[in-house]
Design a protein around this motif. Sequence first.
Motif, PDB file in Angstrom:
ATOM      1  N   ARG A 153      30.863  27.895   5.382  1.00  0.00           N
ATOM      2  CA  ARG A 153      32.253  27.642   5.745  1.00  0.00           C
ATOM      3  C   ARG A 153      32.420  26.411   6.614  1.00  0.00           C
ATOM      4  N   SER A 154      31.309  25.928   7.226  1.00  0.00           N
ATOM      5  CA  SER A 154      31.497  24.704   8.007  1.00  0.00           C
ATOM      6  C   SER A 154      31.425  23.472   7.116  1.00  0.00           C
ATOM      7  N   ILE A 155      30.941  23.625   5.860  1.00  0.00           N
ATOM      8  CA  ILE A 155      30.884  22.460   4.977  1.00  0.00           C
ATOM      9  C   ILE A 155      32.290  22.021   4.566  1.00  0.00           C
ATOM     10  N   ASN A 156      33.197  22.973   4.272  1.00  0.00           N
ATOM     11  CA  ASN A 156      34.575  22.566   3.937  1.00  0.00           C
ATOM     12  C   ASN A 156      35.530  22.834   5.101  1.00  0.00           C
ATOM     13  N   ARG A 157      34.989  22.999   6.257  1.00  0.00           N
ATOM     14  CA  ARG A 157      35.762  23.177   7.493  1.00  0.00           C
ATOM     15  C   ARG A 157      36.710  24.373   7.426  1.00  0.00           C
ATOM     16  N   MET A 158      36.320  25.405   6.702  1.00  0.00           N
ATOM     17  CA  MET A 158      37.139  26.619   6.713  1.00  0.00           C
ATOM     18  C   MET A 158      37.032  27.312   8.065  1.00  0.00           C
ATOM     19  N   ASN A 159      35.996  26.955   8.818  1.00  0.00           N
ATOM     20  CA  ASN A 159      35.888  27.541  10.153  1.00  0.00           C
ATOM     21  C   ASN A 159      37.016  27.077  11.075  1.00  0.00           C
ATOM     22  N   ASP A 160      37.687  25.984  10.674  1.00  0.00           N
ATOM     23  CA  ASP A 160      38.833  25.521  11.476  1.00  0.00           C
ATOM     24  C   ASP A 160      39.894  26.607  11.609  1.00  0.00           C
ATOM     25  N   THR A 161      39.986  27.465  10.571  1.00  0.00           N
ATOM     26  CA  THR A 161      41.046  28.475  10.598  1.00  0.00           C
ATOM     27  C   THR A 161      40.690  29.656  11.485  1.00  0.00           C
ATOM     28  N   VAL A 162      39.425  29.687  11.944  1.00  0.00           N
ATOM     29  CA  VAL A 162      39.013  30.787  12.828  1.00  0.00           C
ATOM     30  C   VAL A 162      39.254  30.356  14.272  1.00  0.00           C
ATOM     31  N   ALA A 163      40.057  31.154  14.996  1.00  0.00           N
ATOM     32  CA  ALA A 163      40.361  30.790  16.380  1.00  0.00           C
ATOM     33  C   ALA A 163      39.091  30.841  17.228  1.00  0.00           C
ATOM     34  N   ILE A 184      38.667  12.272   8.806  1.00  0.00           N
ATOM     35  CA  ILE A 184      38.662  13.132   7.614  1.00  0.00           C
ATOM     36  C   ILE A 184      39.759  14.182   7.736  1.00  0.00           C
ATOM     37  N   ASP A 185      40.630  14.215   6.728  1.00  0.00           N
ATOM     38  CA  ASP A 185      41.677  15.236   6.682  1.00  0.00           C
ATOM     39  C   ASP A 185      41.093  16.474   6.001  1.00  0.00           C
ATOM     40  N   PRO A 186      41.099  17.625   6.677  1.00  0.00           N
ATOM     41  CA  PRO A 186      40.506  18.811   6.042  1.00  0.00           C
ATOM     42  C   PRO A 186      41.152  19.150   4.701  1.00  0.00           C
ATOM     43  N   VAL A 187      42.427  18.800   4.563  1.00  0.00           N
ATOM     44  CA  VAL A 187      43.109  19.070   3.301  1.00  0.00           C
ATOM     45  C   VAL A 187      42.466  18.267   2.170  1.00  0.00           C
ATOM     46  N   VAL A 188      42.175  17.001   2.438  1.00  0.00           N
ATOM     47  CA  VAL A 188      41.535  16.158   1.432  1.00  0.00           C
ATOM     48  C   VAL A 188      40.101  16.624   1.192  1.00  0.00           C
ATOM     49  N   LEU A 189      39.416  16.970   2.303  1.00  0.00           N
ATOM     50  CA  LEU A 189      38.039  17.432   2.193  1.00  0.00           C
ATOM     51  C   LEU A 189      37.951  18.662   1.288  1.00  0.00           C
ATOM     52  N   ARG A 190      38.890  19.599   1.495  1.00  0.00           N
ATOM     53  CA  ARG A 190      38.832  20.854   0.738  1.00  0.00           C
ATOM     54  C   ARG A 190      39.190  20.655  -0.727  1.00  0.00           C
ATOM     55  N   ALA A 191      39.894  19.559  -1.024  1.00  0.00           N
ATOM     56  CA  ALA A 191      40.132  19.261  -2.428  1.00  0.00           C
ATOM     57  C   ALA A 191      38.832  18.781  -3.072  1.00  0.00           C
ATOM     58  N   ARG A 192      37.948  18.181  -2.270  1.00  0.00           N
ATOM     59  CA  ARG A 192      36.665  17.705  -2.815  1.00  0.00           C
ATOM     60  C   ARG A 192      35.614  18.805  -2.826  1.00  0.00           C
ATOM     61  N   VAL A 193      35.786  19.769  -1.901  1.00  0.00           N
ATOM     62  CA  VAL A 193      34.806  20.847  -1.785  1.00  0.00           C
ATOM     63  C   VAL A 193      35.511  22.171  -2.059  1.00  0.00           C
ATOM     64  N   SER A 243      44.000  29.761  -0.651  1.00  0.00           N
ATOM     65  CA  SER A 243      44.898  28.618  -0.771  1.00  0.00           C
ATOM     66  C   SER A 243      44.415  27.449   0.085  1.00  0.00           C
ATOM     67  N   LEU A 244      44.007  27.753   1.328  1.00  0.00           N
ATOM     68  CA  LEU A 244      43.538  26.683   2.213  1.00  0.00           C
ATOM     69  C   LEU A 244      42.287  26.027   1.633  1.00  0.00           C
ATOM     70  N   ALA A 245      41.412  26.836   1.033  1.00  0.00           N
ATOM     71  CA  ALA A 245      40.181  26.291   0.482  1.00  0.00           C
ATOM     72  C   ALA A 245      40.440  25.418  -0.729  1.00  0.00           C
ATOM     73  N   MET A 246      41.644  25.552  -1.327  1.00  0.00           N
ATOM     74  CA  MET A 246      41.999  24.664  -2.430  1.00  0.00           C
ATOM     75  C   MET A 246      42.467  23.320  -1.912  1.00  0.00           C
ATOM     76  N   GLY A 247      42.572  23.189  -0.612  1.00  0.00           N
ATOM     77  CA  GLY A 247      43.094  21.949  -0.059  1.00  0.00           C
ATOM     78  C   GLY A 247      44.586  21.991   0.149  1.00  0.00           C
ATOM     79  N   ALA A 248      45.169  23.202   0.154  1.00  0.00           N
ATOM     80  CA  ALA A 248      46.600  23.308   0.442  1.00  0.00           C
ATOM     81  C   ALA A 248      46.805  23.198   1.943  1.00  0.00           C
ATOM     82  N   THR A 249      47.927  22.597   2.347  1.00  0.00           N
ATOM     83  CA  THR A 249      48.227  22.571   3.771  1.00  0.00           C
ATOM     84  C   THR A 249      48.741  23.947   4.174  1.00  0.00           C
TER      85      THR A 249
END
Lengths: 275, 480
Positions: free
Chosen positions: A71-81, A101-110, B366-372
């Motif tokens: 989860r740290s590769i696509n920065r999903m850990n950002d959503t964990v408080a 790096i915008d996590p939104v753009v990153l997550r589109a790549r990962v 949704s967030l993992a898809m790159g959605a804001t």
Amino acid sequence: MAHDTATAPVHIAVDRGHAALPNAPIKIRARDVNVFYGEKQALFDVSLDVPENSVTALIGPSGCGKSTFLRSINRMNDTVAGCKVTGRIELDGEDVNDRSIDPVVLRARVGMVFQKPNPFPKTIFENVAYGPRIHGIASGKAELEAIVESSLKRAGLWTEVADRLHQPGTGLSGGQQQRLVIARAIAVSPEVILMDEPCSALDPIATARIEELIDELRNQYCIVIVTHSMAQAARVSQKTAFFHLGKLVEAGPTGEIFTNPRDSRTQDYITGRFG
Amino acid sequence: MLTWIALTALLLFSLATYMAGRRRAVAVTAGKPAQLHSLPGYYGSYAALWAGVPAALLILLFAMFGGRLEAGLLRVDPPAAVQELTAPQQDVFYDDARAIARGGTPSETIYDGALKTALEDKAAKSQQISSLIQYGSIGLGAILALAGVFIAYPRISPQFRARNKVEGWVAGLFVVCSVTAILTTAGIIASLVWESWRFFQAVPVHEFLLGTEWNPQIAMRADQFAGAGAFGAVPLFVGTFLIMLIAMMVAAPIGLFSAIYLSEYASPWTRSVVKPLLEILAGVPTVVYGFFAALTVGPLFRSFFNWIGAQLAGGSFDGLAQYLMQVQNQMALVAGAVMGIMLIPFVSSLSDDIINAVPQSLRDGSLAMGATRSETVKKVVLPAALPGIMAALLLAVSRAVGETMIVTMAAGLQARMTLNPLDTVTTVTVQIVTLLTGDQEFDSPKTLSAFGLGLTLFAVTLMLNIVALRIVRKYREQYD
């Protein structure tokens, strides 16, 4: 060599696709990654290279930090408080935690596939079209339909759902839902697909189907999969990393890890002595 | 007084029975209580229930209905002088006899001769009968309590399933409690339907539901009958609808957006502060909102519209200006706006729960898809929560329709067919209040029309609630 039945299938399957590994370029390079959840440290100085166009399996007992690393590769850990990540995780040489790096753009790549299939409460078509829509990938209806069709085909789901694209995605079986979610992930053409125990909620037949799919996808994507099943790691991956208590114990070509582990903890884990 | 002493004594007796029953249960096993089917306490409870409950029920029944029994017995064997009286006079006579027996104040009727003797005779008799009933009930209670002990005590043995029996008593208690609630509701509905039926005999249903003039006559004299056509409830329905609409226009967006903020954007700390604050708003009594509407918001709105009118006066919108300058304190807009504020915490709290019930895995997906975050809320979370949010809004509508205090104080009393928010309007609930407060005769169509209105209101809110709860249930099944 005396093997018990639990480890026997491991040795039958390890060879597949293995030759592709040694010279593959590095897609993800992690260096001294530490992850903290509040006061608690979940990962300690993890350094790992993930090669392009291959499947890398992260194995280890529950709570060892393999999902945290994923989860740290696509920065999903950002959503964990309260979660903090230090160290470098590079995707094609760029630090994913860099301010630019915008996590939104990153997550589109990962892209990412979760443990439990999580289709949105929308139609099958809308589920797959979700990513292309939010990223504005398709320029028209026809192109969007083409993307949905090719994604579903690559996820091996097209023949099963072609006649009911406009029915809810939640109405599919568990295995179909998981393939739908994979189709949804590849619809935005990511470079990397992260899979967090993608088969743990599925029956053996659906699992086999997903494993075949992972093997096919390997040619186009860099795949990192977290799994509890060592047999699965041996079947689908070319590289395996063994985590224990938040530390990366050993990483290497899957064949080597399973036949000739250097660390005694790896040996104990893969032979079923703990975990 | 005596009844209370008797009940206290019975309670003590039950406690003693409990101890004795418990001890006997241990004794019959010769010191090995593990042989008992149930724990010793259950045997004690079993004996205590038999000793206490039937006797207590008997004493309470007599305490409740003893007075009526006495009144009935008093009329047995009436003296000749009393037989000559008319029925209402007889009623007064017996009431006076009973009042004298109790040391109360009798009516001012003057009795003489044979009647006077009969009165004193009956007063003495009343006293006798009532003490007989009282002591008799206590004596019967004592016998029942003892009988209970004699029934329960010998049954105590290791094989006896005391726990099942005691649990049966407890289950019985639960059934009684729930049946009480259901019966009360059924009684309310029955009285509503009964009184409405009487109303609809005087005023035809179609006239009530479709008539456009509401002007119930005040029944000053017995021979006066309300004029036809004055019981058209449509203006009330329109007024109710208008105020509900204004209230929802305030409450729906504000409540919903604050719910979205709380569940999707607020930090845990903010959430832990703001949510209780909003819920305090829900605890404000509606009469306080009524003050606020009538004394603060009303004058404020009036002066605002008067001011606009003054600015426009003489211009090309002079008609409008004249109208605005005459706007009063009481108007639909004030009542609706304040009611909307009252409903905000209701809507936000319900919607917040519903949005929170959307599984985190959907947000992650949704967030993992790159959605804001905002795309996730708009395209995944809200669509998933939509049925539940609709249900929350319907429940809010049903509250708005049934709300009384704010509209009574701020909307006015005139029944008008208007959708103009600056007019005074009146609602179904306000009319019910004005029809039923004060001294009223309960057989004039004017008073009875309140029940017709009440039944209509009940039917509408019931339907709204049923639809809302159905949606909620359907929605819940989707994610469990």
